[in-house]
Motif scaffolding. Structure first.
Motif, mmCIF file in Angstrom:
data_model
loop_
_atom_site.group_PDB
_atom_site.id
_atom_site.type_symbol
_atom_site.label_atom_id
_atom_site.label_comp_id
_atom_site.label_asym_id
_atom_site.label_seq_id
_atom_site.Cartn_x
_atom_site.Cartn_y
_atom_site.Cartn_z
ATOM 1 N N LYS A 238 -5.698 1.009 -14.836
ATOM 2 C CA LYS A 238 -5.300 1.492 -16.434
ATOM 3 C C LYS A 238 -5.028 2.437 -16.851
ATOM 4 C CE LYS A 238 -8.374 1.610 -20.475
ATOM 5 N NZ LYS A 238 -9.851 1.180 -21.609
ATOM 6 N N GLU A 239 -5.699 3.991 -15.839
ATOM 7 C CA GLU A 239 -5.363 5.149 -16.521
ATOM 8 C C GLU A 239 -4.211 5.804 -15.825
ATOM 9 O OE1 GLU A 239 -9.345 7.497 -15.325
ATOM 10 O OE2 GLU A 239 -9.987 5.718 -16.159
ATOM 11 N N HIS A 240 -3.852 5.409 -13.875
ATOM 12 C CA HIS A 240 -2.984 6.312 -13.347
ATOM 13 C C HIS A 240 -1.852 4.883 -13.237
ATOM 14 C CE1 HIS A 240 -4.725 9.802 -13.317
ATOM 15 N NE2 HIS A 240 -5.859 9.197 -13.111
ATOM 16 N N PRO A 241 -0.970 4.060 -14.053
ATOM 17 C CA PRO A 241 -1.050 2.951 -13.623
ATOM 18 C C PRO A 241 0.845 3.146 -12.629
ATOM 19 C CG PRO A 241 0.017 3.604 -16.427
ATOM 20 C CD PRO A 241 -1.512 4.634 -15.434
ATOM 21 N N MET B 156 4.944 2.395 -1.474
ATOM 22 C CA MET B 156 5.289 3.532 -0.668
ATOM 23 C C MET B 156 4.350 3.236 0.402
ATOM 24 S SD MET B 156 5.421 7.218 -2.144
ATOM 25 C CE MET B 156 5.922 7.427 -0.335
ATOM 26 N N GLY B 157 3.614 2.145 0.511
ATOM 27 C CA GLY B 157 3.040 1.695 1.116
ATOM 28 C C GLY B 157 1.359 2.811 1.212
ATOM 29 N N GLU B 158 0.136 2.023 1.895
ATOM 30 C CA GLU B 158 -1.138 3.077 2.301
ATOM 31 C C GLU B 158 -1.014 3.256 3.370
ATOM 32 O OE1 GLU B 158 -3.969 3.526 0.455
ATOM 33 O OE2 GLU B 158 -3.362 2.068 -0.180
ATOM 34 N N ALA C 188 1.512 2.255 -8.975
ATOM 35 C CA ALA C 188 3.033 1.169 -8.490
ATOM 36 C C ALA C 188 3.635 2.235 -7.170
ATOM 37 C CB ALA C 188 3.918 1.208 -9.804
ATOM 38 N N ARG C 189 3.406 4.043 -7.526
ATOM 39 C CA ARG C 189 4.274 4.096 -6.488
ATOM 40 C C ARG C 189 3.362 3.478 -5.143
ATOM 41 N NH1 ARG C 189 4.046 9.740 -3.907
ATOM 42 N NH2 ARG C 189 1.924 10.551 -5.549
#
Length: 248
Positions: free
Chosen positions: A142-145, A154-156, A149-150
């Motif tokens: 919600k706060e950092h969409p 990029m993957g964990e 998405a990034r």
């Protein structure tokens, strides 16, 4: 599995030059207050958790304290040659509490010397999440969409939140810590008390796992036991993420 020296610094040395602990045991801290609250948030989709302290100051839950006691009993039941006589620990409250409780239990059972010192090492601390610190999954979306998405793209393993660390950043400091452990604890059994990410990176470094195999592993469990044994100039995995000692 590659020689430890090659794994740690990218340069191969002769086996005669290797210095390794006889046994290396790693555990994640016992269940913390944050573990409980974030699990509840994941189940309910909550945007916040009732935690106001720094991540470093979060203590164990009552269940986590009982897990640490069980870890100490497991420690005491190990063969005498495998019982750690040296403890390296993350400086966070939940890890130092785990180490203290487990050590007191093992000492009380006569398995290790009373007053054994715990060495705190900041390189074993948990992954730092920067602007995502203490945010639930729902709150991040919600706060950092854009960051969410990034992260997915990029993957964990490679994603680094602003002001924080990627998982591979943690691997770098685990490599550094391992070099010192191998130099200072050669020939002795050692216990590391750390966090899920640092224990996972320990396996990544020692066993040289590829990304897909690493990401396919189960989460590191609270007060689980993972053990590597020195054999033929290498630290070879013997147990991973075991929690049978917690059943009681």
């Amino acid at each position: 599995m590659a020689e430890l020296s090659s794994t740690l610094n990218g340069h191969r040395t002769t086996k005669a030059g290797l210095r390794l602990p006889s046994v290396l045991i790693a555990t994640r801290h016992g269940e913390s207050i944050a573990n409980v609250e974030f699990q509840l948030a994941a189940e309910t989709g909550a945007l916040t958790v009732p935690i106001t302290s720094r991540d470093a100051d979060i203590p164990l839950s009552l269940h986590g304290q009982a897990q640490a006691q069980a870890l100490g009993r497991w420690w005491a039941e190990l063969p005498p040659a495998d019982r750690p006589r040296s403890v390296w620990c993350s400086p966070y409250v939940r890890t130092t509490e785990t180490a203290r409780i487990a050590l007191a239990q093992a000492s009380g059972l006569g398995a290790v010397p009373v007053g054994l010192q715990v060495r705190l090492d900041e390189r074993l601390r948990d992954r730092e999440l920067g602007i995502l610190e203490m945010l639930t999954a729902a709150a991040i979306d919600k706060e950092h969409p854009a960051e969410a998405a990034r992260r997915r793209k990029m993957g964990e393993l490679y994603y680094r939140p602003p002001g924080g660390e990627s998982v591979l950043d943690v691997a770098l400091r685990v490599r550094s810590c391992l070099r010192d452990i191998c130099e200072e604890e050669a020939g002795r059994p050692v216990l590391l008390v750390a966090h899920d990410c640092t224990v996972l990176m320990l396996r990544y470094v020692l066993d040289r796992l590829p990304e897909q195999q690493l990401l396919g592993l189960d989460p590191v469990r609270n007060c689980s036991a993972s053990l590597w044994r020195s054999q033929d100039g290498r630290l070879r995995p013997e147990h991973w993420n075991e929690v049978g000692h917690l059943a009681a």
